[in-house]
Write an enzyme that holds these catalytic residues in place. Structure first.
Site, mmCIF file in Angstrom:
data_model
loop_
_atom_site.group_PDB
_atom_site.id
_atom_site.type_symbol
_atom_site.label_atom_id
_atom_site.label_comp_id
_atom_site.label_asym_id
_atom_site.label_seq_id
_atom_site.Cartn_x
_atom_site.Cartn_y
_atom_site.Cartn_z
ATOM 1 N N GLU A 1 -3.518 -9.514 2.761
ATOM 2 C CA GLU A 1 -4.488 -9.527 3.818
ATOM 3 C C GLU A 1 -5.532 -10.576 3.958
ATOM 4 O OE1 GLU A 1 -2.953 -5.104 3.611
ATOM 5 O OE2 GLU A 1 -3.420 -6.971 2.108
ATOM 6 N N GLU B 1 0.889 -1.299 -0.044
ATOM 7 C CA GLU B 1 0.098 -0.081 -0.066
ATOM 8 C C GLU B 1 0.941 1.161 0.278
ATOM 9 O OE1 GLU B 1 -4.334 -1.542 2.050
ATOM 10 O OE2 GLU B 1 -2.400 -0.957 3.343
#
Length: 261
Positions: free
Chosen positions: A135, A115
């Site tokens: 994730e 990210e």
């Protein structure tokens, strides 16, 4: 103040290094807060013309949130509630940083680490680097900006292929997708990053701030609406000392010396 992040500015270049190699540069809450402070400081410093973001050591750029025993006591909702509006690491969703940011990806860039890469403008990766929004494989979601950014950077099927599998992808694959600008052998990574830094520094800082502000603040507009936007950095660049110096240097056949104002 956390010692988990090294921050230095030299010759208009800011270097931000997540310094937790013992946990593959995973970001703890204190680290997250410190990163936010650093990005705020860079925004406020007109002397900074380019930023290089990396992780300490040669194994990892950043593997995301620290999943230590204390960290995993939080539910997914608690993690999400604590995420800053600027995204993971204070960078992924930040729209007020008008300075070019180069990601020096020296290893794993997973979860929140990827990210942060998505919050950068230029990405240079070592050949052994691995990327992934992993994730889902631990029952969580890339909500620090990963989903929102990836689907805007890649064609739908490529983005969903990464998001819906949580798999890791190598630097060469992401270079083919267009998320990585250049791949280099680990031994040449610094030299390649420095070349990109030099190319950025060769440009007028007021021009680059204007370009980045246009890109970040007009994404939701049509091309014509974006063209018509009279943004502060754009107006400042058009009436700057840099604009006069650039033309003067071109006429005098010499490298420009950027006043930056």
């Amino acid at each position: 103040m956390s010692d988990d992040v090294r921050f230095e500015v030299d010759e208009h270049v800011a270097r931000v290094t997540i310094d937790r190699p013992q946990v593959l540069n995973a970001v703890a809450p204190d680290t997250q807060r410190r990163l936010g402070e650093i990005w705020d400081a860079i925004e406020a410093d007109p002397a900074v013309r380019v930023v290089v973001l990396t992780g300490a050591g040669d194994r990892a750029f950043c593997v995301g949130a620290d999943m230590s025993a204390n960290a995993i006591e939080k539910t997914g909702l608690q993690f999400w509630a604590g995420e800053p509006e600027t995204g993971f690491g204070g960078l992924c969703l930040r729209t007020t940083l008008d300075v070019p940011v180069i990601a020096r990806v020296n290893g794993y860039a997973l979860g929140g680490g990827m990210e942060m890469v998505l919050g950068c403008d230029i990405v240079v990766a070592a050949e052994h680097a691995q990327f992934g929004l992993t994730e889902p494989r631990v029952g969580r979601l890339p909500l620090g900006g990963g989903v929102a950014q990836l689907v805007r950077r890649l064609p739908h099927t490529q983005a969903m292929g990464l998001l819906l599998t949580g798999r890791r992808a190598g630097a060469a694959e992401l270079h083919r997708m267009g998320l990585v600008n250049e791949v280099a052998p680990a031994s040449e990574l610094d030299a390649v990053v420095d070349r990109w830094v030099e190319d950025v520094l060769a440009c007028a800082p007021t021009s680059l701030r204007a370009i980045k502000q246009i890109v970040q603040r007009t994404a939701q507009l049509s091309a014509r609406e974006a063209w018509a936007a009279r943004l502060p950095a754009l107006m400042a660049a058009l009436d700057s000392e840099d604009s006069a110096e650039g033309v003067r240097a071109f006429q005098e056949k010499r490298p420009p010396v950027w006043p930056g104002r």
